[in-house]
Structure formats: C-alpha cells, structure tokens
Design an enzyme around this catalytic site. Structure first.
Site, PDB file in Angstrom:
ATOM      1  N   LYS A  13       0.810  -1.040   0.043  1.00  0.00           N
ATOM      2  CA  LYS A  13       0.109   0.110   0.218  1.00  0.00           C
ATOM      3  C   LYS A  13       1.043   1.234   0.064  1.00  0.00           C
ATOM      4  CE  LYS A  13      -2.644  -0.575   3.687  1.00  0.00           C
ATOM      5  NZ  LYS A  13      -1.722  -1.950   4.103  1.00  0.00           N
ATOM      6  N   ARG A  88     -10.696   1.265   9.985  1.00  0.00           N
ATOM      7  CA  ARG A  88     -10.038  -0.157  10.355  1.00  0.00           C
ATOM      8  C   ARG A  88     -11.291  -1.156  10.407  1.00  0.00           C
ATOM      9  NH1 ARG A  88      -4.766  -0.430  10.904  1.00  0.00           N
ATOM     10  NH2 ARG A  88      -3.439   1.599  11.331  1.00  0.00           N
ATOM     11  N   ARG A 123      12.490 -10.451   4.745  1.00  0.00           N
ATOM     12  CA  ARG A 123      13.282  -9.340   4.986  1.00  0.00           C
ATOM     13  C   ARG A 123      14.507  -9.581   6.022  1.00  0.00           C
ATOM     14  NH1 ARG A 123       8.864  -4.678   4.434  1.00  0.00           N
ATOM     15  NH2 ARG A 123       8.432  -5.125   6.443  1.00  0.00           N
ATOM     16  N   ARG A 156      13.804  -7.829  11.860  1.00  0.00           N
ATOM     17  CA  ARG A 156      13.155  -7.266  12.800  1.00  0.00           C
ATOM     18  C   ARG A 156      12.148  -8.153  13.660  1.00  0.00           C
ATOM     19  NH1 ARG A 156      12.080  -1.943   9.164  1.00  0.00           N
ATOM     20  NH2 ARG A 156      10.590  -3.569   8.228  1.00  0.00           N
ATOM     21  N   ARG A 167      -0.456 -10.502  12.718  1.00  0.00           N
ATOM     22  CA  ARG A 167      -0.948  -9.256  11.997  1.00  0.00           C
ATOM     23  C   ARG A 167      -1.934  -9.521  10.905  1.00  0.00           C
ATOM     24  NH1 ARG A 167       4.313  -6.316  10.025  1.00  0.00           N
ATOM     25  NH2 ARG A 167       2.972  -4.595   9.476  1.00  0.00           N
TER      26      ARG A 167
END
Length: 217
Positions: A13, A88, A123, A156, A167
C-alpha cells in the site's frame, strides 16, 4: 479524488499511496497523523484527544470522525485525500457514512497471505544504515552480511513469521470485512457509494501501478 486504500500489511500500500498522492496532488492521511496534528495544534478536539490518551483511554469513533471532518476541511485537501489505515472497522466505516464524509473510490490491493508471509519474513535489515535485503528477491552478496560494511543483518521482530501471521489474523478479523462492506454498498446504492476496485498486488511494481492508474482513471 477522495479514496480509501485497503490491503493487508505487506501488500504494498505504501508504494501505491505514494504514486496516487503524487499523481493526483492529494495528501495521505492516517489517523495517527490526525491525532498528532490535532494535539500539536491545540484545537478543541485536540485537547479532548490529549486528555483521553493521557489517561490511557481509547479515542472513540465519534471523535475520530470529527477529526476526519476537521482534517479534510483544510486547504491541502481541496483536490481530495487518501485515507491510509482508516477506517479499520465496520463501526468506523458506518460512522464515516453517517457523518456524510464523501468518497469517490475504495481501492483494495489484494495479496495472498502466503505471499505476504514470504515478503515480510524474508526481509533482513542492516540496523545502522536501514538498508533492506530479502533472502530470495534481494539477497546480500554474503548471506547474513551487509554488502557495504560486512556487518550482520537482523530480522526485525515485526518481520518474524509468527508476528506476520498474527498481524494478518488481526487484519482478517477487523479490516478485511470492509471489503464486503464497500462492495455491498456499491451494489446496493451505486449513486452514493464510492466505486470499488480490486487490484492484484502480485507482480512487478510497474504492473501493479498500471492497474491502479487504470482503476482510478
């Protein structure tokens, strides 16, 4: 151009929001930005928000909608705005509809969960510089080492697979129902509902951006 951008964390996004805001000369607005600005400006609403947050309370949907109205009445929103991360939940979407906040488009960037897990969990970051690698798509020359300094890369905490899946679970529970909400509204009342567009967020950035451009043209 007044629109909402929907999509799971890691769907891309941010990249598309940047393109849309540059293309249509509109600001990107998040609830976090609105809350911080209202508090900083010391508006009546801002003082109310500050008091609630200082006491550890949650800012109600009614106050959020009032903040939205206050924010989109400002001069930089003359050509429109892009809502990022808002609404949301269904109650927030209902409150925005009942509050008369007019929207032109709702754009969903759809990416399968496993693709998002692969993107985020792969990542690796060099903490000192912020350089980002990916173990498959953009690997460092030496596994686990920064190309420039040779220092160790880290994963991370919010990129760990368990965190990413959590999430995604929260997104599906709270935010994904907005997809049905806006699709249904567009079917039932096309005269007042924003146009709904679904863009497949898998492929090259250029290809996804082209789809976004076509959807909003």
């Amino acid at each position: 151009m007044r629109l909402i951008l929907l999509g799971a964390p890691g769907a891309g996004k941010g990249t598309q929001a940047q393109f849309i805001c540059e293309q249509f000369k509109i600001p990107q607005i998040s609830t976090g930005d609105m809350l911080r600005t209202a508090i900083k400006d010391g508006t009546e609403l801002g003082l109310k928000v500050k008091e609630i947050m200082n006491s550890g309370g949650l800012v109600s949907d009614d106050i959020i909608i009032d903040l939205v109205k206050e924010r989109i009445s400002q001069p930089d929103c003359e050509n429109g705005f892009l809502f990022d991360g808002f609404p949301r939940t269904i109650p927030q979407a209902d409150a925005m509809k009942e509050g008369g906040v007019k929207l032109d488009h709702v754009l969903e960037i759809a990416v399968p969960d496993e693709e998002i897990v692969s993107r985020l969990a792969g990542r690796r970051v060099h903490p000192a510089s912020g350089r980002v690698y990916h173990i498959e798509h953009n690997p460092p020359k030496e596994a686990g080492k920064d190309d420039v300094t040779g220092e160790s890369l880290i994963q991370r905490e919010d990129d760990q697979e368990s965190t990413v899946r959590n999430r995604l679970s929260v997104y599906h529970d709270q935010t994904a129902p907005l997809v049905d909400y806006y699709q249904q509204w567009a079917k039932e009342d096309p005269a007042t509902a924003p146009q709904y567009h679904r863009v497949e967020g898998v492929g090259s950035v250029a290809d996804i951006t082209r789809q976004v451009k076509e959807a909003l043209s």
